[in-house]
Structures are given as structure tokens and as C-alpha cells.
Design a protein around this motif. Structure first.
Motif, PDB file in Angstrom:
ATOM      1  N   ARG A  59     -35.840 -14.925 -24.408  1.00 60.64           N
ATOM      2  CA  ARG A  59     -35.851 -15.885 -23.358  1.00 60.64           C
ATOM      3  C   ARG A  59     -34.692 -16.370 -22.633  1.00 60.64           C
ATOM      4  O   ARG A  59     -34.460 -16.828 -21.473  1.00 60.64           O
ATOM      5  N   HIS A  95     -45.064 -11.983 -27.443  1.00 63.81           N
ATOM      6  CA  HIS A  95     -46.381 -12.851 -27.421  1.00 63.81           C
ATOM      7  C   HIS A  95     -47.542 -12.251 -28.153  1.00 63.81           C
ATOM      8  O   HIS A  95     -47.987 -13.370 -29.095  1.00 63.81           O
ATOM      9  N   HIS A 134     -54.201 -24.111 -25.076  1.00 68.37           N
ATOM     10  CA  HIS A 134     -53.442 -23.041 -24.487  1.00 68.37           C
ATOM     11  C   HIS A 134     -54.639 -21.961 -23.723  1.00 68.37           C
ATOM     12  O   HIS A 134     -54.288 -21.446 -22.825  1.00 68.37           O
ATOM     13  N   TYR A 140     -42.536 -11.708 -16.686  1.00 76.51           N
ATOM     14  CA  TYR A 140     -42.145 -11.483 -18.230  1.00 76.51           C
ATOM     15  C   TYR A 140     -41.881 -10.128 -18.569  1.00 76.51           C
ATOM     16  O   TYR A 140     -42.221  -9.201 -17.966  1.00 76.51           O
TER      17      TYR A 140
HETATM   18  C1  HEM Z   1     -51.309 -18.170 -31.788  1.00 72.46           C
HETATM   19  C2  HEM Z   1     -51.443 -18.134 -30.587  1.00 72.46           C
HETATM   20  C3  HEM Z   1     -50.409 -18.118 -29.492  1.00 72.46           C
HETATM   21  C4  HEM Z   1     -49.223 -18.635 -29.159  1.00 72.46           C
HETATM   22  C5  HEM Z   1     -48.384 -19.162 -30.231  1.00 72.46           C
HETATM   23  C6  HEM Z   1     -48.847 -18.615 -27.867  1.00 72.46           C
HETATM   24  C7  HEM Z   1     -47.754 -18.996 -27.432  1.00 72.46           C
HETATM   25  C8  HEM Z   1     -47.112 -19.173 -26.068  1.00 72.46           C
HETATM   26  C9  HEM Z   1     -46.142 -19.631 -25.354  1.00 72.46           C
HETATM   27  C10 HEM Z   1     -45.068 -20.369 -25.972  1.00 72.46           C
HETATM   28  C11 HEM Z   1     -45.953 -19.125 -24.188  1.00 72.46           C
HETATM   29  C12 HEM Z   1     -45.106 -19.580 -23.111  1.00 72.46           C
HETATM   30  C13 HEM Z   1     -44.446 -18.559 -22.293  1.00 72.46           C
HETATM   31  C14 HEM Z   1     -43.090 -17.965 -23.361  1.00 72.46           C
HETATM   32  O1  HEM Z   1     -41.913 -18.766 -23.576  1.00 72.46           O
HETATM   33  O2  HEM Z   1     -43.412 -17.172 -24.174  1.00 72.46           O
HETATM   34  C15 HEM Z   1     -47.298 -18.457 -23.867  1.00 72.46           C
HETATM   35  C16 HEM Z   1     -47.603 -17.859 -22.504  1.00 72.46           C
HETATM   36  C17 HEM Z   1     -48.791 -17.282 -22.278  1.00 72.46           C
HETATM   37  N1  HEM Z   1     -49.804 -17.256 -23.188  1.00 72.46           N
HETATM   38 FE1  HEM Z   1     -49.830 -17.536 -25.094  1.00 72.46          FE
HETATM   39  N2  HEM Z   1     -49.943 -18.064 -27.213  1.00 72.46           N
HETATM   40  C18 HEM Z   1     -50.858 -17.657 -27.958  1.00 72.46           C
HETATM   41  C19 HEM Z   1     -52.043 -17.124 -27.751  1.00 72.46           C
HETATM   42  C20 HEM Z   1     -52.592 -16.778 -26.580  1.00 72.46           C
HETATM   43  C21 HEM Z   1     -53.944 -16.107 -26.056  1.00 72.46           C
HETATM   44  C22 HEM Z   1     -55.051 -15.968 -27.244  1.00 72.46           C
HETATM   45  C23 HEM Z   1     -53.870 -16.203 -24.939  1.00 72.46           C
HETATM   46  C24 HEM Z   1     -54.999 -15.377 -24.141  1.00 72.46           C
HETATM   47  C25 HEM Z   1     -55.933 -16.089 -23.425  1.00 72.46           C
HETATM   48  C26 HEM Z   1     -52.532 -16.417 -24.314  1.00 72.46           C
HETATM   49  C27 HEM Z   1     -52.322 -16.335 -23.071  1.00 72.46           C
HETATM   50  C28 HEM Z   1     -51.040 -16.611 -22.616  1.00 72.46           C
HETATM   51  C29 HEM Z   1     -50.616 -16.597 -21.067  1.00 72.46           C
HETATM   52  C30 HEM Z   1     -51.710 -15.866 -19.952  1.00 72.46           C
HETATM   53  C31 HEM Z   1     -49.436 -16.994 -20.928  1.00 72.46           C
HETATM   54  C32 HEM Z   1     -48.327 -17.050 -19.697  1.00 72.46           C
HETATM   55  C33 HEM Z   1     -48.572 -18.307 -19.010  1.00 72.46           C
HETATM   56  C34 HEM Z   1     -47.796 -18.161 -17.761  1.00 72.46           C
HETATM   57  O3  HEM Z   1     -48.381 -17.842 -16.800  1.00 72.46           O
HETATM   58  O4  HEM Z   1     -46.636 -18.656 -17.820  1.00 72.46           O
HETATM   59  N3  HEM Z   1     -51.803 -17.044 -25.254  1.00 72.46           N
HETATM   60  N4  HEM Z   1     -48.075 -18.267 -24.926  1.00 72.46           N
END
Ligand code: HEM
Ligand code: HEM
Length: 168
Positions: free
Chosen positions: A76, A17, A142, A9
Motif C-alpha cells: 500500500r 484483501h 464495512h 487496486y
Molecule cells: C475480515 C474482513 C475484512 C477486512 C479486515 C477488510 C479490510 C479492508 C480494508 C482495510 C480496506 C481498505 C483498503 C485497503 O487499504 O486495503 C478494505 C476495502 C474494501 N473492502 Fe474489505 N475487509 C474485509 C471484508 C470485506 C468483505 C466481506 C467485503 C464484501 C462485502 C469487503 C469489501 C471491501 C471493498 C469493496 C473495499 C474497497 C473500498 C473502496 O472502494 O475503496 N471487505 N477492506
């Protein structure tokens, strides 16, 4: 959808994010604050400073989420995202589904909020209220998924949403 598939990323995508995640948590925790402002305006009374501030914060933070999400979707599309980490087909589909639903809510919540507030559309208000439990369920799934990948599968899922240095 970009044909380009980077190894990690981009720093900008990662920044977006976490900023968007923090703003959504703010909305979920303080969401009810706008109801005080709505009641005061309906009754024709002057809201106190804290009510006016928090009510307006809900509107502006919501608009910021909408704008940043549109930018993130453009980033993206243009720059692409890394391939999903290897896992079983059902897990991969579940993660993809959750990401799509999160994006739909990130657009749908502010749009219905704006339609309810400025358009007075009652159905939009009802849909907007449903966004809260949906967001909570999806974010919980998630986060659990991310922790499962990071701690049980040890595939660096969380690491790649923190640093754009590709694992070698
Ligand atoms: C309101 C809260 C959140 C939203 C709306 C959100 C949304 C997203 C989305 C849509 C993705 C997909 C990748 C992309 O296209 O951007 C993503 C990836 C990811 N998010 Fe979140 N996220 C949130 C909170 C968190 C939190 C608190 C964590 C921590 C534990 C987290 C960890 C991750 C990780 C590790 C990925 C990457 C997954 C991969 O390996 O591809 N997210 N998130
Ligand atoms: C992602 C962005 C947003 C999120 C996550 C969000 C979340 C929330 C939450 C959790 C509530 C309380 C609902 C309840 O407790 O039943 C709420 C209420 C409300 N929000 Fe938002 N909101 C967002 C954006 C907006 C925007 C941009 C506006 C536009 C002005 C808006 C207008 C409202 C209104 C009018 C209410 C009161 C609804 C009622 O009286 O029942 N919201 N929002």
C-alpha cells in the motif's frame, strides 16, 4: 504514504484483501478452539488430536494474518491505493476511519494473542478477547458500507475490490 495514486487496486492488493478476510473469519468462528488447548496444557493432560490441531491452527493462522497485513501495508505504501469513491465528506471520513481501525485490529489482535500465549501477559489476553466483538462490529459496518456503495450508489465499490480493471 505513497504519493502515487493508481486508478485501481493492484491484483496483489485485492488477493491479500480476500485471503486476510477469509483467515480473520476463520479466527472469529473457531477462536474458542485454542482455549481447549490452553486448558489441557495448564492441567498437564495430553490434548486430543482435534483440540491440538485447532489450537495450533489458531496460532499459525494468526501469525499468517500478521505477516500478510505487514506485507499489505508495505504494498500500500509503495504502490498506493486509488482515490476514495466520491461520497459525502462524513461518509468518506467514516470509511477511512473504519479502514484504519480494521488495520489496527489486524495488527493488534495477533500481537496481543502472541503476548498472551508466549508471554503469559494477562492484560494482553483481556485486550485480545475484546478484539472479537470489535472485529464483528467493524466488519459488519464495512460490509454494509461496501454493499450500500455497490447497490444503492452503484459506483462499483465492490467491483474494484474484485478486479483491478479500472472503470472507464
Ligand atoms: C475480515 C474482513 C475484512 C477486512 C479486515 C477488510 C479490510 C479492508 C480494508 C482495510 C480496506 C481498505 C483498503 C485497503 O487499504 O486495503 C478494505 C476495502 C474494501 N473492502 Fe474489505 N475487509 C474485509 C471484508 C470485506 C468483505 C466481506 C467485503 C464484501 C462485502 C469487503 C469489501 C471491501 C471493498 C469493496 C473495499 C474497497 C473500498 C473502496 O472502494 O475503496 N471487505 N477492506
Ligand atoms: C487476527 C488474528 C487473531 C484473531 C482474529 C483471534 C481471535 C480470537 C478469538 C475470537 C478468540 C476467542 C475469544 C473469546 O471467545 O472470548 C481468541 C482466543 C485466543 N487467542 Fe486469538 N486471535 C488471533 C490471533 C492469535 C494469535 C497469533 C495467538 C497466539 C498464540 C492467539 C492466542 C489466543 C489465545 C491464547 C486465546 C485464548 C484466550 C483466553 O483463554 O481467554 N490468537 N482469539
Amino acid at each position: 504514504m505513497s504519493k502515487f495514486q493508481p486508478a485501481a487496486y493492484s491484483p496483489f492488493h485485492i488477493l491479500l484483501h480476500w485471503i486476510i478476510a477469509a483467515l480473520i473469519l476463520f479466527q472469529l468462528i473457531f477462536g474458542e478452539s485454542i482455549e481447549g488447548l490452553k486448558d489441557a496444557l495448564r492441567d498437564g493432560s495430553t490434548p486430543d488430536t482435534a483440540t491440538a490441531f485447532m489450537g495450533n491452527a489458531h496460532i499459525w493462522v494468526g501469525i499468517a494474518i500478521l505477516a500478510l497485513t505487514v506485507i499489505r501495508l508495505l504494498v500500500r505504501t509503495v504502490s498506493g491505493v486509488p482515490a476514495p469513491l466520491p461520497s459525502s465528506k462524513p461518509q468518506e471520513l467514516a470509511a477511512k476511519g473504519a479502514h484504519i481501525l480494521l488495520y489496527l485490529l489486524m495488527i493488534g489482535a495477533p500481537v496481543t494473542g502472541l503476548l498472551a500465549w508466549y508471554g503469559g501477559i494477562h492484560t494482553a489476553e483481556e485486550v485480545h478477547e475484546v478484539a472479537k466483538p470489535l472485529f464483528i462490529i467493524l466488519i459488519a459496518l464495512h460490509v454494509l458500507g461496501a454493499l450500500y456503495h455497490q447497490l444503492a450508489l452503484k459506483d462499483g465499490s465492490l467491483t474494484r475490490m474484485v478486479t483491478s480493471r479500472a472503470r472507464g
